[in-house]
Design a protein around this motif. Structure first.
Motif, short mmCIF file in Angstrom:
data_model
loop_
_atom_site.label_atom_id
_atom_site.label_comp_id
_atom_site.label_asym_id
_atom_site.label_seq_id
_atom_site.Cartn_x
_atom_site.Cartn_y
_atom_site.Cartn_z
N GLY A 288 -4.80 -38.64 53.63
CA GLY A 288 -4.01 -37.50 53.89
C GLY A 288 -3.23 -36.71 52.51
N PRO A 289 -2.98 -35.56 53.01
CA PRO A 289 -2.32 -34.64 51.95
C PRO A 289 -0.66 -35.30 51.39
CG PRO A 289 -3.03 -33.12 53.52
CD PRO A 289 -3.20 -34.60 54.11
N ALA A 290 -0.55 -35.15 50.13
CA ALA A 290 0.76 -35.79 49.42
C ALA A 290 1.83 -35.25 50.34
CB ALA A 290 0.80 -35.59 48.06
N ASP A 291 1.87 -33.71 50.58
CA ASP A 291 3.11 -33.21 51.29
C ASP A 291 3.35 -33.81 52.47
OD1 ASP A 291 0.98 -31.81 52.21
OD2 ASP A 291 1.89 -29.90 51.97
N VAL A 292 2.28 -34.11 53.35
CA VAL A 292 2.34 -34.45 54.88
C VAL A 292 2.93 -35.93 54.62
CG1 VAL A 292 1.30 -35.23 56.69
CG2 VAL A 292 0.63 -32.84 55.68
N VAL A 293 2.28 -36.68 53.80
CA VAL A 293 2.68 -38.08 53.64
C VAL A 293 4.19 -38.34 53.10
CG1 VAL A 293 2.42 -40.15 52.29
CG2 VAL A 293 0.42 -38.98 53.33
N SER A 294 4.74 -37.55 52.26
CA SER A 294 5.96 -37.47 51.52
C SER A 294 7.01 -37.11 52.83
CB SER A 294 6.14 -36.40 50.57
OG SER A 294 7.47 -36.14 50.17
N LEU A 295 6.72 -35.81 53.49
CA LEU A 295 7.55 -35.49 54.66
C LEU A 295 7.95 -36.60 55.84
CD1 LEU A 295 9.60 -33.74 55.56
CD2 LEU A 295 8.00 -32.28 56.51
N THR A 296 6.39 -37.17 56.21
CA THR A 296 6.61 -38.14 57.17
C THR A 296 7.35 -39.38 56.61
OG1 THR A 296 4.39 -37.42 57.88
CG2 THR A 296 4.89 -39.66 58.42
N VAL A 297 7.28 -39.89 55.62
CA VAL A 297 7.98 -40.98 55.12
C VAL A 297 9.54 -40.68 54.88
CG1 VAL A 297 8.36 -42.64 53.22
CG2 VAL A 297 6.01 -42.29 54.14
N SER A 298 9.95 -39.41 54.38
CA SER A 298 11.25 -39.04 54.46
C SER A 298 12.04 -38.99 55.67
CB SER A 298 11.34 -37.69 53.58
OG SER A 298 10.91 -37.63 52.32
N LEU A 299 11.21 -38.43 56.78
CA LEU A 299 11.81 -38.25 58.14
C LEU A 299 12.09 -39.70 58.73
CD1 LEU A 299 9.89 -35.14 59.34
CD2 LEU A 299 12.44 -35.26 58.97
N ALA A 300 11.06 -40.59 58.35
CA ALA A 300 10.95 -41.82 59.15
C ALA A 300 12.13 -42.67 58.35
CB ALA A 300 9.63 -42.63 58.81
N ARG A 301 12.53 -42.41 57.36
CA ARG A 301 13.48 -43.33 56.50
C ARG A 301 14.91 -42.88 57.28
NH1 ARG A 301 10.79 -43.10 51.26
NH2 ARG A 301 9.96 -45.06 50.88
N GLU A 302 15.23 -41.70 57.43
CA GLU A 302 16.18 -41.13 58.12
C GLU A 302 16.51 -41.56 59.42
OE1 GLU A 302 19.64 -39.32 57.26
OE2 GLU A 302 17.97 -38.96 55.94
#
Length: 446
Positions: A288-302
């Motif tokens: 998948g695209p890097a921006d989707v992965v990055s935002l998914t992981v950031s929200l998951a951490r929060e």
């Protein structure tokens, strides 16, 4: 007593002599005048007017006047919190009982914003329970339920018992909210849409939070979008909304945080319905695209931090394949076949680069409107959507292209919709020498 109970907090019968005596203390015109003149509404005025409007005792034209007064004069933080509570109390409230900490996520909406799809199973695979009651798209922003209904057999409507069982067994559920949740908000939301009062931050914040509080999760992470494809165009406006949302959440005892994220460019490469499901599956499978992965992981951490699971690394869980396994179980639990082929468009049209260089911009709003015009979205809530309709972005800002390379790929089942979609894409992207660096996470409000 069943594991899940529906409670009706604060509902009062119009036939009650006690309520009749209270209602006689207020009238709609006085409430309107109070806010029209810039004064602060009392708790009693707010409770009365929301209840009376829900029951039909306050007319639409009166609530329209009050909404405009709020739009022009605003509300204090205390007023907004009380307004939210009154809307929660206008209907049912989901009381969740699961063995995991419960945490929800809400996005203010954008273009290509499919983050709920990989995020819910990822957070569930990390040990939390995610009750994600979602909605449908309207205009240029897509709806989570419309996307998931691209999957053969998947159903959005679940009973309260089904929600409870799925949260306990799978850890995640993405489904439609019942009509009993915050009915005052449903009436007021429709009214705001036709009276020019949508942009009021107190009304936006109370609308979002009344539904989320009624859903019953103990913590909530908000993804507040800023940019051309978002409701809030500027970062400062997005921050003001985020602060209002967080303030209401704290008033109601929620663990809460808001991430302000960029929506000047579509998220990922896919905009539409089936195409966004396919992209979400790719993320869950390790791509998948890097921006989707990055935002998914950031929200998951929060979300995991608020749920008391900060020792779990969502990036590692995503890479392990456990989130994809949870996705398959979540889809199957709602009647869907996670292995079934997704709908394909009957017609494809490619927009090519007119010159060589670097893509310097790609306007999220223009792409969202084009996808809507291709059939991916709806103008009215009762309109159908085309599950195969959408747009694939073959290039994003920062990518080098040569003249004739595909930049956008338009999907639709209705060829005559291509021309109106192309009309809005005329100036949707630019090609130059270099693109500015894009930052997805702009700010955090806690």
């Amino acid at each position: 007593m069943p594991a899940t109970a529906w409670r009706w907090p604060g509902r009062r019968s119009s036939r009650s002599c006690c309520w009749a005596s209270v209602s006689s203390m207020f009238n709609a015109v006085d409430v309107i005048r109070t806010k029209r003149d810039g004064a602060v509404l009392s708790d009693g005025q707010i409770d009365w007017v929301i209840d009376a409007y829900t029951r039909g005792d306050v007319a639409d034209e009166q609530m329209s006047a009050l909404a405009m007064a709020v739009f022009l004069n605003g509300m204090t933080a205390a007023e907004t919190a009380r307004w939210t509570a009154a809307m929660v109390n206008s209907g049912e409230r989901l009381d969740l009982h699961v063995d995991r900490p419960t945490v929800d996520k809400h996005s203010t909406g954008g273009v290509g914003d499919k983050i709920t799809l990989p995020l819910a199973p990822l957070v569930a695979a990390c040990g939390a329970a995610v009750p994600q009651l979602s909605g449908r798209g309207l205009g240029h922003t897509g709806g989570t339920l419309d996307k998931l209904e691209s999957i053969p057999g998947w159903r959005a409507q679940l009973s309260t018992d089904e929600i409870q069982r799925q949260l306990s067994s799978v850890g995640a559920v993405v489904c439609a909210a019942t009509t009993g949740l915050a009915p005052a908000d449903r009436k007021l939301y429709a009214l705001r849409d036709v009276t020019g009062t949508v942009e009021s931050i107190p009304l936006i914040a109370s609308s979002i939070m009344s539904k989320k509080i009624a859903e019953g999760a103990s913590s909530l992470v908000l993804d507040v979008k800023a940019g051309s494809g978002a409701f809030m165009k500027s970062t400062s406006d997005a921050r003001a909304l985020a602060e209002a949302l967080v303030s209401i959440g704290k008033e109601h005892g929620l663990g809460i945080a808001a991430l302000i994220t960029d929506m000047s460019v579509p998220l990922g490469a896919a905009v539409g319905n089936a195409v966004e499901v396919a992209e979400s599956v790719a993320v869950l499978q390790g791509g998948g695209p890097a921006d989707v992965v990055s935002l998914t992981v950031s929200l998951a951490r929060e979300m995991l931090s608020l749920a008391g699971l900060s020792d779990v690394d969502p990036a590692e869980v995503l890479a392990s394949g456990a989130a994809y396994e949870t996705w398959c179980r979540m889809i199957a639990a709602q009647g869907g076949d996670p292995d079934a082929p997704l709908p394909k468009p009957k017609h494809v049209h490619v927009v090519s680069a007119p010159s060589s260089g670097v893509l310097t911009s790609l306007d999220a709003y223009a792409v969202g409107v084009a996808a809507w015009r291709l059939g991916a979205g709806r103008t009215r809530k009762e309109d159908p959507v085309q599950h195969a309709a959408g747009i694939l972005c073959h290039a994003k800002p920062g990518d080098r292209v040569s003249a004739g390379d595909p930049v956008l790929e338009l999907h639709t089942d209705t060829p005559e919709l291509v021309e109106p979609a192309l009309a809005v894409l005329t100036d949707a992207f630019e090609i130059g020498a270099a693109a500015p660096e894009r930052k997805i996470l702009l700010d955090t409000v806690r």
